[in-house]
Design a protein around this motif. Structure first.
Motif, PDB file in Angstrom:
ATOM      1  N   ILE A  66       0.850  -1.196   0.000  1.00 31.13           N
ATOM      2  CA  ILE A  66       0.000   0.000   0.000  1.00 31.13           C
ATOM      3  C   ILE A  66       0.883   1.242   0.000  1.00 31.13           C
ATOM      4  N   LEU A  67       0.285   2.352  -0.345  1.00 32.42           N
ATOM      5  CA  LEU A  67       0.958   3.651  -0.251  1.00 32.42           C
ATOM      6  C   LEU A  67       0.264   4.445   0.855  1.00 32.42           C
ATOM      7  N   PRO A  68       0.892   4.582   2.017  1.00 29.51           N
ATOM      8  CA  PRO A  68       0.252   5.281   3.128  1.00 29.51           C
ATOM      9  C   PRO A  68       0.014   6.765   2.864  1.00 29.51           C
ATOM     10  N   CYS A  69       0.664   7.340   1.862  1.00 28.10           N
ATOM     11  CA  CYS A  69       0.479   8.764   1.581  1.00 28.10           C
ATOM     12  C   CYS A  69      -0.892   9.055   0.987  1.00 28.10           C
ATOM     13  N   CYS A  70      -1.478   8.081   0.291  1.00 29.76           N
ATOM     14  CA  CYS A  70      -2.723   8.378  -0.421  1.00 29.76           C
ATOM     15  C   CYS A  70      -3.806   7.320  -0.266  1.00 29.76           C
ATOM     16  N   CYS A  71      -3.556   6.270   0.487  1.00 32.06           N
ATOM     17  CA  CYS A  71      -4.597   5.246   0.650  1.00 32.06           C
ATOM     18  C   CYS A  71      -5.656   5.729   1.641  1.00 32.06           C
ATOM     19  N   VAL A  72      -6.806   5.109   1.567  1.00 32.13           N
ATOM     20  CA  VAL A  72      -7.899   5.369   2.504  1.00 32.13           C
ATOM     21  C   VAL A  72      -8.093   4.088   3.304  1.00 32.13           C
ATOM     22  N   VAL A  73      -7.871   4.164   4.600  1.00 30.41           N
ATOM     23  CA  VAL A  73      -7.997   2.989   5.455  1.00 30.41           C
ATOM     24  C   VAL A  73      -9.480   2.718   5.671  1.00 30.41           C
ATOM     25  N   THR A  74      -9.929   1.527   5.281  1.00 27.11           N
ATOM     26  CA  THR A  74     -11.354   1.196   5.339  1.00 27.11           C
ATOM     27  C   THR A  74     -11.716   0.298   6.510  1.00 27.11           C
ATOM     28  N   GLU A  75     -10.704  -0.296   7.155  1.00 21.29           N
ATOM     29  CA  GLU A  75     -10.918  -1.162   8.311  1.00 21.29           C
ATOM     30  C   GLU A  75      -9.613  -1.243   9.087  1.00 21.29           C
ATOM     31  N   ASP A  76      -9.637  -1.904  10.225  1.00 18.25           N
ATOM     32  CA  ASP A  76      -8.408  -2.085  11.000  1.00 18.25           C
ATOM     33  C   ASP A  76      -7.363  -2.785  10.129  1.00 18.25           C
ATOM     34  N   ILE A  77      -6.110  -2.321  10.233  1.00 18.21           N
ATOM     35  CA  ILE A  77      -5.036  -2.905   9.430  1.00 18.21           C
ATOM     36  C   ILE A  77      -3.812  -3.191  10.285  1.00 18.21           C
ATOM     37  N   LYS A  78      -2.968  -4.088   9.784  1.00 15.50           N
ATOM     38  CA  LYS A  78      -1.666  -4.361  10.401  1.00 15.50           C
ATOM     39  C   LYS A  78      -0.618  -4.171   9.317  1.00 15.50           C
ATOM     40  N   LEU A  79       0.438  -3.407   9.649  1.00  9.62           N
ATOM     41  CA  LEU A  79       1.489  -3.051   8.700  1.00  9.62           C
ATOM     42  C   LEU A  79       2.836  -3.620   9.113  1.00  9.62           C
ATOM     43  N   ASP A  80       3.673  -3.908   8.129  1.00  7.59           N
ATOM     44  CA  ASP A  80       5.053  -4.312   8.369  1.00  7.59           C
ATOM     45  C   ASP A  80       5.883  -3.028   8.483  1.00  7.59           C
ATOM     46  N   CYS A  81       5.910  -2.462   9.678  1.00 10.12           N
ATOM     47  CA  CYS A  81       6.551  -1.168   9.920  1.00 10.12           C
ATOM     48  C   CYS A  81       6.935  -1.097  11.388  1.00 10.12           C
ATOM     49  N   THR A  82       8.041  -0.419  11.691  1.00  6.63           N
ATOM     50  CA  THR A  82       8.468  -0.254  13.077  1.00  6.63           C
ATOM     51  C   THR A  82       8.725   1.214  13.384  1.00  6.63           C
ATOM     52  N   ALA A  83       8.602   1.550  14.639  1.00  8.90           N
ATOM     53  CA  ALA A  83       8.879   2.914  15.089  1.00  8.90           C
ATOM     54  C   ALA A  83      10.381   3.121  15.183  1.00  8.90           C
ATOM     55  N   ARG A  84      10.799   4.384  15.056  1.00 14.61           N
ATOM     56  CA  ARG A  84      12.209   4.736  15.222  1.00 14.61           C
ATOM     57  C   ARG A  84      12.650   4.385  16.630  1.00 14.61           C
ATOM     58  N   GLN A  85      13.896   3.983  16.730  1.00 20.46           N
ATOM     59  CA  GLN A  85      14.482   3.738  18.049  1.00 20.46           C
ATOM     60  C   GLN A  85      14.763   5.081  18.707  1.00 20.46           C
ATOM     61  N   ASN A  86      14.750   5.117  20.005  1.00 26.36           N
ATOM     62  CA  ASN A  86      15.059   6.356  20.716  1.00 26.36           C
ATOM     63  C   ASN A  86      16.544   6.637  20.584  1.00 26.36           C
ATOM     64  N   GLU A  87      16.863   7.504  19.654  1.00 28.30           N
ATOM     65  CA  GLU A  87      18.255   7.888  19.434  1.00 28.30           C
ATOM     66  C   GLU A  87      18.493   9.245  20.073  1.00 28.30           C
ATOM     67  N   PRO A  88      19.682   9.479  20.609  1.00 29.32           N
ATOM     68  CA  PRO A  88      19.944  10.779  21.216  1.00 29.32           C
ATOM     69  C   PRO A  88      19.896  11.884  20.167  1.00 29.32           C
ATOM     70  N   ASP A  89      19.379  13.018  20.566  1.00 32.07           N
ATOM     71  CA  ASP A  89      19.341  14.184  19.686  1.00 32.07           C
ATOM     72  C   ASP A  89      20.691  14.886  19.789  1.00 32.07           C
ATOM     73  N   LEU A  90      21.497  14.778  18.747  1.00 27.08           N
ATOM     74  CA  LEU A  90      22.848  15.336  18.790  1.00 27.08           C
ATOM     75  C   LEU A  90      22.847  16.854  18.847  1.00 27.08           C
ATOM     76  N   PHE A  91      21.757  17.494  18.474  1.00 29.64           N
ATOM     77  CA  PHE A  91      21.686  18.954  18.536  1.00 29.64           C
ATOM     78  C   PHE A  91      21.463  19.446  19.965  1.00 29.64           C
ATOM     79  N   GLU A  92      21.020  18.550  20.852  1.00 30.89           N
ATOM     80  CA  GLU A  92      20.776  18.938  22.238  1.00 30.89           C
ATOM     81  C   GLU A  92      21.940  18.557  23.151  1.00 30.89           C
ATOM     82  N   GLN A  93      22.988  17.971  22.590  1.00 31.82           N
ATOM     83  CA  GLN A  93      24.134  17.566  23.386  1.00 31.82           C
ATOM     84  C   GLN A  93      25.333  18.451  23.068  1.00 31.82           C
ATOM     85  N   ASP A  94      26.138  18.710  24.083  1.00 31.47           N
ATOM     86  CA  ASP A  94      27.389  19.432  23.876  1.00 31.47           C
ATOM     87  C   ASP A  94      28.467  18.388  23.603  1.00 31.47           C
ATOM     88  N   LEU A  95      28.750  18.176  22.338  1.00 28.67           N
ATOM     89  CA  LEU A  95      29.691  17.133  21.948  1.00 28.67           C
ATOM     90  C   LEU A  95      31.137  17.483  22.282  1.00 28.67           C
TER      91      LEU A  95
END
Length: 102
Positions: A66-95
């Motif tokens: 499917i294309l999540p940008c333009c599809c219309v979800v018509t019922e409950d679905i399950k996707l092969d997708c994972t959330a981003r891991q919690n990575e440190p924000d390098l802009f908030e750290q004094d390296l």
């Protein structure tokens, strides 16, 4: 509202929200470029459920994709997708702070 389930979480699609926007809102890693079904960059595998399209996308899709940008979800679905891991924000750290180098 349809329930969206991924390998990481489950959430509901909000009123007026595209599936791609919902995946971004919930911290999922989804590539995209055009957001309108032309390029196919956001292509995901649909594990269960079904979606429709107001207009058929121009990007090639295999039967379980499917294309999540333009599809219309018509019922409950399950996707092969994972959330981003919690990575440190390098802009908030004094390296360059003393004693903090790894």
């Amino acid at each position: 509202m349809p329930l969206i389930t991924t390998h990481s979480t489950a959430f509901y699609l909000q009123e007026g929200e595209t599936l791609l926007e919902a995946l971004e809102r919930t911290g999922h890693e989804v590539e995209y470029q055009c957001r309108s079904g032309y390029c196919g960059s956001c292509r995901l595998k649909l594990l269960s459920g079904s979606v429709g399209y107001r207009e058929l996308p121009l990007a090639f899709l295999a039967p379980s994709e499917i294309l999540p940008c333009c599809c219309v979800v018509t019922e409950d679905i399950k996707l092969d997708c994972t959330a981003r891991q919690n990575e440190p924000d390098l802009f908030e750290q004094d390296l360059f702070a003393e004693g903090k180098a790894d």
